[in-house]
Design a protein around this motif. Structure first.
Motif, PDB file in Angstrom:
ATOM      1  N   PRO A  80      79.761  -5.162  16.492  1.00 10.48           N
ATOM      2  CA  PRO A  80      81.810  -4.991  16.277  1.00 10.48           C
ATOM      3  C   PRO A  80      82.583  -4.274  17.544  1.00 10.48           C
ATOM      4  CG  PRO A  80      81.102  -3.929  14.409  1.00 10.48           C
ATOM      5  CD  PRO A  80      79.173  -4.301  14.855  1.00 10.48           C
ATOM      6  N   VAL A  81      82.901  -4.838  18.545  1.00  9.61           N
ATOM      7  CA  VAL A  81      83.948  -4.384  18.861  1.00  9.61           C
ATOM      8  C   VAL A  81      84.608  -3.372  18.144  1.00  9.61           C
ATOM      9  CG1 VAL A  81      85.463  -4.163  20.694  1.00  9.61           C
ATOM     10  CG2 VAL A  81      83.640  -5.564  20.671  1.00  9.61           C
ATOM     11  N   GLY A  82      85.132  -1.982  18.619  1.00  6.96           N
ATOM     12  CA  GLY A  82      85.916  -1.104  18.232  1.00  6.96           C
ATOM     13  C   GLY A  82      85.708  -0.752  16.523  1.00  6.96           C
ATOM     14  N   ALA A  87      83.885  -6.088  24.577  1.00  2.00           N
ATOM     15  CA  ALA A  87      83.577  -6.625  24.373  1.00  2.00           C
ATOM     16  C   ALA A  87      82.248  -6.580  25.710  1.00  2.00           C
ATOM     17  CB  ALA A  87      83.286  -8.304  23.703  1.00  2.00           C
ATOM     18  N   GLY A  88      80.916  -6.288  25.781  1.00  2.00           N
ATOM     19  CA  GLY A  88      79.868  -6.289  26.210  1.00  2.00           C
ATOM     20  C   GLY A  88      78.458  -6.430  26.314  1.00  2.00           C
ATOM     21  N   SER A  89      77.686  -6.387  27.540  1.00  2.00           N
ATOM     22  CA  SER A  89      76.625  -6.046  27.603  1.00  2.00           C
ATOM     23  C   SER A  89      76.111  -5.144  28.378  1.00  2.00           C
ATOM     24  CB  SER A  89      75.515  -7.137  27.742  1.00  2.00           C
ATOM     25  OG  SER A  89      74.165  -6.941  27.728  1.00  2.00           O
ATOM     26  N   ALA A 126      59.844  -0.778  31.402  1.00  2.00           N
ATOM     27  CA  ALA A 126      60.220  -1.950  31.399  1.00  2.00           C
ATOM     28  C   ALA A 126      60.753  -1.604  29.940  1.00  2.00           C
ATOM     29  CB  ALA A 126      59.082  -2.902  31.330  1.00  2.00           C
ATOM     30  N   MET A 127      61.002  -0.255  29.514  1.00  2.00           N
ATOM     31  CA  MET A 127      61.861  -0.774  27.744  1.00  2.00           C
ATOM     32  C   MET A 127      62.664   0.071  27.704  1.00  2.00           C
ATOM     33  SD  MET A 127      60.075   2.372  24.823  1.00  2.00           S
ATOM     34  CE  MET A 127      60.791   2.086  23.581  1.00  2.00           C
ATOM     35  N   ILE A 128      63.516  -2.187  28.058  1.00  2.00           N
ATOM     36  CA  ILE A 128      65.142  -1.784  28.366  1.00  2.00           C
ATOM     37  C   ILE A 128      65.198  -3.050  27.531  1.00  2.00           C
ATOM     38  CG2 ILE A 128      66.788  -2.402  29.705  1.00  2.00           C
ATOM     39  CD1 ILE A 128      64.990  -1.763  32.368  1.00  2.00           C
ATOM     40  N   THR A 129      66.328  -2.793  26.838  1.00  2.00           N
ATOM     41  CA  THR A 129      67.302  -3.925  26.557  1.00  2.00           C
ATOM     42  C   THR A 129      68.444  -3.811  26.175  1.00  2.00           C
ATOM     43  OG1 THR A 129      67.234  -5.165  23.783  1.00  2.00           O
ATOM     44  CG2 THR A 129      67.022  -2.419  23.455  1.00  2.00           C
ATOM     45  N   SER A 130      69.578  -3.972  25.720  1.00  2.00           N
ATOM     46  CA  SER A 130      71.214  -4.107  25.427  1.00  2.00           C
ATOM     47  C   SER A 130      71.888  -4.496  24.454  1.00  2.00           C
ATOM     48  CB  SER A 130      71.777  -5.399  26.917  1.00  2.00           C
ATOM     49  OG  SER A 130      71.279  -6.814  25.378  1.00  2.00           O
ATOM     50  N   VAL A 131      73.234  -3.444  23.623  1.00  2.00           N
ATOM     51  CA  VAL A 131      73.865  -3.075  23.137  1.00  2.00           C
ATOM     52  C   VAL A 131      74.850  -4.578  23.686  1.00  2.00           C
ATOM     53  CG1 VAL A 131      75.918  -2.193  21.867  1.00  2.00           C
ATOM     54  CG2 VAL A 131      74.017  -0.616  23.135  1.00  2.00           C
ATOM     55  N   GLU A 132      75.264  -5.006  22.828  1.00  4.58           N
ATOM     56  CA  GLU A 132      75.697  -6.780  22.896  1.00  4.58           C
ATOM     57  C   GLU A 132      77.270  -6.543  21.889  1.00  4.58           C
ATOM     58  OE1 GLU A 132      74.924  -8.804  24.561  1.00  4.58           O
ATOM     59  OE2 GLU A 132      73.073  -8.131  25.687  1.00  4.58           O
ATOM     60  N   PRO A 173      83.457  -9.681  19.435  1.00  7.32           N
ATOM     61  CA  PRO A 173      84.277  -9.759  17.949  1.00  7.32           C
ATOM     62  C   PRO A 173      83.580  -9.311  17.097  1.00  7.32           C
ATOM     63  CG  PRO A 173      84.979 -11.268  20.101  1.00  7.32           C
ATOM     64  CD  PRO A 173      83.535 -10.586  20.486  1.00  7.32           C
ATOM     65  N   GLU A 174      84.887  -9.230  15.689  1.00  7.97           N
ATOM     66  CA  GLU A 174      83.891  -8.457  14.659  1.00  7.97           C
ATOM     67  C   GLU A 174      84.308  -9.705  13.576  1.00  7.97           C
ATOM     68  OE1 GLU A 174      85.139  -5.948  10.963  1.00  7.97           O
ATOM     69  OE2 GLU A 174      86.648  -6.181  12.033  1.00  7.97           O
ATOM     70  N   GLU A 175      84.792 -10.662  14.258  1.00  6.43           N
ATOM     71  CA  GLU A 175      84.164 -12.002  12.924  1.00  6.43           C
ATOM     72  C   GLU A 175      83.122 -12.631  13.853  1.00  6.43           C
ATOM     73  OE1 GLU A 175      84.855 -13.977  10.339  1.00  6.43           O
ATOM     74  OE2 GLU A 175      86.312 -13.014  10.588  1.00  6.43           O
ATOM     75  N   GLU A 176      82.637 -12.356  14.698  1.00  4.17           N
ATOM     76  CA  GLU A 176      81.472 -13.225  15.473  1.00  4.17           C
ATOM     77  C   GLU A 176      80.549 -12.166  14.782  1.00  4.17           C
ATOM     78  OE1 GLU A 176      79.250 -13.735  20.051  1.00  4.17           O
ATOM     79  OE2 GLU A 176      81.866 -14.004  20.308  1.00  4.17           O
ATOM     80  N   PHE A 177      80.721 -10.843  15.579  1.00  2.00           N
ATOM     81  CA  PHE A 177      79.578 -10.269  14.620  1.00  2.00           C
ATOM     82  C   PHE A 177      78.857 -10.533  13.063  1.00  2.00           C
ATOM     83  CE2 PHE A 177      78.254  -6.400  12.276  1.00  2.00           C
ATOM     84  CZ  PHE A 177      76.614  -6.218  12.836  1.00  2.00           C
ATOM     85  N   ARG A 178      80.036 -10.644  12.104  1.00  2.00           N
ATOM     86  CA  ARG A 178      79.618 -10.708  10.952  1.00  2.00           C
ATOM     87  C   ARG A 178      78.756 -12.106  10.691  1.00  2.00           C
ATOM     88  NH1 ARG A 178      85.956  -9.485   8.160  1.00  2.00           N
ATOM     89  NH2 ARG A 178      85.489  -7.362   8.153  1.00  2.00           N
ATOM     90  N   VAL A 179      79.645 -13.186  11.646  1.00  2.00           N
ATOM     91  CA  VAL A 179      78.611 -14.818  11.799  1.00  2.00           C
ATOM     92  C   VAL A 179      77.701 -14.535  12.249  1.00  2.00           C
ATOM     93  CG1 VAL A 179      78.441 -16.891  12.239  1.00  2.00           C
ATOM     94  CG2 VAL A 179      80.816 -16.101  11.995  1.00  2.00           C
ATOM     95  N   TRP A 180      76.861 -13.245  13.242  1.00  2.00           N
ATOM     96  CA  TRP A 180      75.864 -13.788  13.114  1.00  2.00           C
ATOM     97  C   TRP A 180      75.093 -12.236  12.672  1.00  2.00           C
ATOM     98  CZ3 TRP A 180      73.285  -8.949  13.996  1.00  2.00           C
ATOM     99  CH2 TRP A 180      71.862  -8.953  14.840  1.00  2.00           C
ATOM    100  N   LEU A 181      75.914 -11.543  11.550  1.00  2.00           N
ATOM    101  CA  LEU A 181      74.667 -10.895  10.909  1.00  2.00           C
ATOM    102  C   LEU A 181      74.334 -12.065   9.323  1.00  2.00           C
ATOM    103  CD1 LEU A 181      73.583  -8.252   9.791  1.00  2.00           C
ATOM    104  CD2 LEU A 181      75.741  -7.762   8.881  1.00  2.00           C
ATOM    105  N   SER A 182      75.048 -12.722   9.029  1.00  2.00           N
ATOM    106  CA  SER A 182      75.264 -12.815   7.685  1.00  2.00           C
ATOM    107  C   SER A 182      73.695 -14.864   8.291  1.00  2.00           C
ATOM    108  CB  SER A 182      76.351 -13.893   7.219  1.00  2.00           C
ATOM    109  OG  SER A 182      77.087 -14.519   8.431  1.00  2.00           O
TER     110      SER A 182
END
Length: 260
Positions: free
Chosen positions: A76-78, A120-122, A137-143, A146-155
């Motif tokens: 989540p951002v912030g 927000a960003g990648s 090739a061992m590359i990924t990212s931090v996505e 917003p906090e509400e969007e993260f809660r939806v994704w996590l749940s």
């Protein structure tokens, strides 16, 4: 001209005090700022969200409380995030240039980092320690979302059906298979999984080259005993996964079967 010394002074107390005291003060000041900066990197703010980063040759996976896993680090951002670092095989390095975060991931040693995504960003995550042929090739990212969007994704998670992802893909991501095998046809350290079902492949078995058809028996053996039949042109670096159940292997095979 002056065969004998013209000065009889044997010491200068004021000068000795200055050249001793001044460097001492400078060194202590440098130590203070360095130590306070180090402590700020190691002391995680209260209430930080905890995530476990699992490194293996050559992929990352992230485990959240409740059992949620992802090949990318969603945050989540912030909000402060604590990342506990775990290696399944060799020495790796967890490196996020955008947040000035870099820490070794040592097998058998507890370690962690923390950071706050300001917007927000990648943001890229790299392995900063050479760990073998697939290191680059061992590359990924931090996505950062917003906090509400993260809660939806996590749940609720991502819409796996809309993205063509089943439980088989989740297992492949969890065990790091997609770090070496792509699902879009691109070549990595290992052969792609896209469209291989029913095709013939050249393998080396006991030093003898053979041509086999990719079917369920072939895939099960490739997962259980990856060094038994190595696809021609690729290094024999895939580790075995003895902890996989028969049901998990079947789900992986079913997902690969459906990749067109």
């Amino acid at each position: 001209r002056s065969p004998e010394p013209t000065s009889q002074a044997s010491s200068n107390l004021r000068l000795e005090i200055v050249w001793t005291a001044l460097p001492t003060v400078l060194v202590l000041a440098m130590f203070y700022y360095g130590w306070s900066g180090y402590l700020s990197l190691r002391h995680v703010p209260p209430g930080a969200m905890e995530v476990t980063a699992v490194a293996r040759m050559w992929s990352w996976s992230f485990e959240y409380p409740g059992g949620r896993t992802s090949p990318r680090l969603y945050v989540p951002v912030g909000k402060p995030v604590r990342v506990d670092l775990v290696s399944r095989d060799v020495l790796h390095g967890f490196y996020i240039p955008a947040f000035r975060v870099k820490r070794d991931v040592v097998p058998g040693m507890k370690n962690h980092v923390w950071f706050v995504a300001p917007k927000a960003g990648s943001y890229d995550i790299f392995c900063s320690v050479y760990c073998g042929t697939g290191h680059s090739a061992m590359i990924t990212s931090v996505e950062a979302v917003p906090e509400e969007e993260f809660r939806v994704w996590l749940s609720h998670g991502e819409d796996r059906e809309a993205e063509g992802k089943g439980h088989g893909r989740e297992l492949l991501e969890k065990h790091g298979c997609l770090g070496c095998h792509s699902v879009d046809g691109s070549l990595r350290v290992g052969p792609t999984l896209k469209g291989i079902w029913g095709h013939q492949v050249a393998v080396t078995e006991d030093g003898v080259e053979r041509t086999l058809t990719v079917d369920e028996a072939y895939l099960v053996r490739s997962i259980r005993q990856p060094a038994a039949q190595v696809v021609k042109g690729f290094p024999p670096v895939m580790p075995p996964y003895p902890g996989l159940s028969d049901e998990e292997v079947e789900e992986m095979v079913e997902f690969i079967r459906e990749l067109k």
